[in-house]
Design a protein around this motif. Structure first.
Motif, PDB file in Angstrom:
ATOM      1  N   MET A   1       0.817  -1.185   0.000  1.00 30.40           N
ATOM      2  CA  MET A   1       0.000   0.000   0.000  1.00 30.40           C
ATOM      3  C   MET A   1       0.866   1.257   0.000  1.00 30.40           C
ATOM      4  N   LYS A   2       1.975   1.212   0.784  1.00 33.28           N
ATOM      5  CA  LYS A   2       2.869   2.363   0.828  1.00 33.28           C
ATOM      6  C   LYS A   2       3.500   2.614  -0.533  1.00 33.28           C
ATOM      7  N   ARG A   3       3.864   1.534  -1.227  1.00 36.95           N
ATOM      8  CA  ARG A   3       4.465   1.691  -2.558  1.00 36.95           C
ATOM      9  C   ARG A   3       3.458   2.292  -3.543  1.00 36.95           C
ATOM     10  N   LEU A   4       2.216   1.875  -3.441  1.00 38.18           N
ATOM     11  CA  LEU A   4       1.176   2.402  -4.322  1.00 38.18           C
ATOM     12  C   LEU A   4       0.958   3.890  -4.063  1.00 38.18           C
ATOM     13  N   LEU A   5       0.917   4.289  -2.794  1.00 32.50           N
ATOM     14  CA  LEU A   5       0.774   5.706  -2.462  1.00 32.50           C
ATOM     15  C   LEU A   5       1.988   6.505  -2.919  1.00 32.50           C
ATOM     16  N   LEU A   6       3.187   5.946  -2.753  1.00 30.09           N
ATOM     17  CA  LEU A   6       4.398   6.625  -3.199  1.00 30.09           C
ATOM     18  C   LEU A   6       4.390   6.792  -4.720  1.00 30.09           C
ATOM     19  N   LEU A   7       3.979   5.760  -5.439  1.00 27.66           N
ATOM     20  CA  LEU A   7       3.892   5.838  -6.901  1.00 27.66           C
ATOM     21  C   LEU A   7       2.869   6.896  -7.324  1.00 27.66           C
ATOM     22  N   PHE A   8       1.716   6.927  -6.670  1.00 25.37           N
ATOM     23  CA  PHE A   8       0.696   7.929  -6.965  1.00 25.37           C
ATOM     24  C   PHE A   8       1.226   9.332  -6.686  1.00 25.37           C
ATOM     25  N   PHE A   9       1.904   9.530  -5.564  1.00 24.49           N
ATOM     26  CA  PHE A   9       2.456  10.834  -5.205  1.00 24.49           C
ATOM     27  C   PHE A   9       3.496  11.291  -6.225  1.00 24.49           C
ATOM     28  N   LEU A  10       4.384  10.403  -6.658  1.00 21.83           N
ATOM     29  CA  LEU A  10       5.400  10.759  -7.658  1.00 21.83           C
ATOM     30  C   LEU A  10       4.759  11.105  -9.008  1.00 21.83           C
ATOM     31  N   ALA A  11       3.742  10.343  -9.401  1.00 19.15           N
ATOM     32  CA  ALA A  11       3.059  10.625 -10.668  1.00 19.15           C
ATOM     33  C   ALA A  11       2.355  11.979 -10.605  1.00 19.15           C
ATOM     34  N   ALA A  12       1.688  12.273  -9.497  1.00 17.56           N
ATOM     35  CA  ALA A  12       0.994  13.557  -9.354  1.00 17.56           C
ATOM     36  C   ALA A  12       1.984  14.713  -9.353  1.00 17.56           C
ATOM     37  N   THR A  13       3.121  14.551  -8.682  1.00 14.66           N
ATOM     38  CA  THR A  13       4.145  15.598  -8.650  1.00 14.66           C
ATOM     39  C   THR A  13       4.713  15.838 -10.041  1.00 14.66           C
ATOM     40  N   THR A  14       4.971  14.779 -10.779  1.00 14.08           N
ATOM     41  CA  THR A  14       5.500  14.909 -12.133  1.00 14.08           C
ATOM     42  C   THR A  14       4.510  15.636 -13.037  1.00 14.08           C
ATOM     43  N   LEU A  15       3.239  15.298 -12.932  1.00 12.29           N
ATOM     44  CA  LEU A  15       2.225  15.968 -13.746  1.00 12.29           C
ATOM     45  C   LEU A  15       2.106  17.439 -13.378  1.00 12.29           C
ATOM     46  N   GLN A  16       2.210  17.768 -12.098  1.00 14.19           N
ATOM     47  CA  GLN A  16       2.130  19.165 -11.686  1.00 14.19           C
ATOM     48  C   GLN A  16       3.331  19.952 -12.186  1.00 14.19           C
ATOM     49  N   LEU A  17       4.509  19.356 -12.179  1.00 16.72           N
ATOM     50  CA  LEU A  17       5.687  20.053 -12.689  1.00 16.72           C
ATOM     51  C   LEU A  17       5.544  20.335 -14.178  1.00 16.72           C
ATOM     52  N   GLY A  18       5.002  19.374 -14.917  1.00 18.55           N
ATOM     53  CA  GLY A  18       4.774  19.592 -16.344  1.00 18.55           C
ATOM     54  C   GLY A  18       3.717  20.649 -16.588  1.00 18.55           C
ATOM     55  N   ALA A  19       2.715  20.712 -15.729  1.00 17.15           N
ATOM     56  CA  ALA A  19       1.648  21.698 -15.886  1.00 17.15           C
ATOM     57  C   ALA A  19       2.154  23.108 -15.609  1.00 17.15           C
ATOM     58  N   GLN A  20       3.167  23.247 -14.779  1.00 17.77           N
ATOM     59  CA  GLN A  20       3.709  24.561 -14.471  1.00 17.77           C
ATOM     60  C   GLN A  20       4.390  25.183 -15.686  1.00 17.77           C
ATOM     61  N   LYS A  21       4.841  24.369 -16.622  1.00 20.83           N
ATOM     62  CA  LYS A  21       5.539  24.872 -17.801  1.00 20.83           C
ATOM     63  C   LYS A  21       4.588  25.241 -18.931  1.00 20.83           C
ATOM     64  N   MET A  22       3.314  24.959 -18.780  1.00 17.48           N
ATOM     65  CA  MET A  22       2.358  25.225 -19.841  1.00 17.48           C
ATOM     66  C   MET A  22       2.102  26.727 -19.965  1.00 17.48           C
ATOM     67  N   GLU A  23       2.170  27.232 -21.193  1.00 15.79           N
ATOM     68  CA  GLU A  23       1.834  28.624 -21.451  1.00 15.79           C
ATOM     69  C   GLU A  23       0.334  28.713 -21.707  1.00 15.79           C
ATOM     70  N   PHE A  24      -0.304  29.702 -21.103  1.00 19.39           N
ATOM     71  CA  PHE A  24      -1.745  29.875 -21.245  1.00 19.39           C
ATOM     72  C   PHE A  24      -2.040  31.365 -21.334  1.00 19.39           C
ATOM     73  N   TRP A  25      -2.838  31.773 -22.317  1.00 15.56           N
ATOM     74  CA  TRP A  25      -3.234  33.164 -22.407  1.00 15.56           C
ATOM     75  C   TRP A  25      -4.575  33.283 -23.116  1.00 15.56           C
ATOM     76  N   LEU A  26      -5.241  34.386 -22.854  1.00 14.72           N
ATOM     77  CA  LEU A  26      -6.519  34.708 -23.482  1.00 14.72           C
ATOM     78  C   LEU A  26      -6.322  35.920 -24.377  1.00 14.72           C
ATOM     79  N   ASP A  27      -7.055  35.978 -25.467  1.00 15.90           N
ATOM     80  CA  ASP A  27      -7.048  37.192 -26.272  1.00 15.90           C
ATOM     81  C   ASP A  27      -8.474  37.522 -26.679  1.00 15.90           C
ATOM     82  N   THR A  28      -8.780  38.804 -26.650  1.00 22.01           N
ATOM     83  CA  THR A  28     -10.104  39.287 -27.012  1.00 22.01           C
ATOM     84  C   THR A  28      -9.947  40.439 -27.992  1.00 22.01           C
ATOM     85  N   GLY A  29     -10.993  40.739 -28.704  1.00 22.26           N
ATOM     86  CA  GLY A  29     -10.920  41.853 -29.632  1.00 22.26           C
ATOM     87  C   GLY A  29     -12.278  42.225 -30.180  1.00 22.26           C
ATOM     88  N   LEU A  30     -12.354  43.435 -30.696  1.00 17.00           N
ATOM     89  CA  LEU A  30     -13.548  43.926 -31.375  1.00 17.00           C
ATOM     90  C   LEU A  30     -13.285  43.911 -32.871  1.00 17.00           C
TER      91      LEU A  30
END
Length: 119
Positions: free
Chosen positions: A1-30
């Motif tokens: 169970m501890k290994r499964l939680l550790l694996l889940f925690f590492l996967a979530a951390t890796t995904l969050q680090l990748g999400a931090q690098k994502m560029e996101f912006w909005l543009d509007t206009g008339l």
């Protein structure tokens, strides 16, 4: 169970680090569109007493774009009217007739910034 939680925690951390690098912006206009307009009517086209005349038309609208990394989606909307003018060419003459048709154009566009354009 501890290994499964550790694996889940590492996967979530890796995904969050990748999400931090994502560029996101909005543009509007008339938007404003102005140009020439002409409507076709088969009944008037066959009648020798009427002729077509080109007239001007205007539309107003806006856009909203949501962009992330190299991709994005843009929604453009334009509202206005199309006009057609028909000229009376009969011997007796008469007044010209102008027809207005309300129009609404909504475009959903996909943007790929690697190719520098919309598709």
């Amino acid at each position: 169970m501890k290994r499964l939680l550790l694996l889940f925690f590492l996967a979530a951390t890796t995904l969050q680090l990748g999400a931090q690098k994502m560029e996101f912006w909005l543009d509007t206009g008339l938007k404003v569109q102005y140009g020439m307009s002409m409507l076709y009517n088969g009944g008037i086209g066959d009648d020798p007493n009427w002729d077509y005349t080109i007239t001007s038309s205007t539309k107003f609208g806006g856009k909203l774009g949501i962009n992330w990394n190299y991709s994005g989606i843009s929604i453009d909307a334009m509202f206005g009217s199309l006009k057609g003018k028909f000229q009376n060419t009969s011997q007796g003459g008469g007044s010209d007739v102008e027809v207005r048709v309300p129009s609404a154009d909504v475009y959903v566009l996909f943007r790929n910034a690697r190719n520098k354009g919309y598709f």
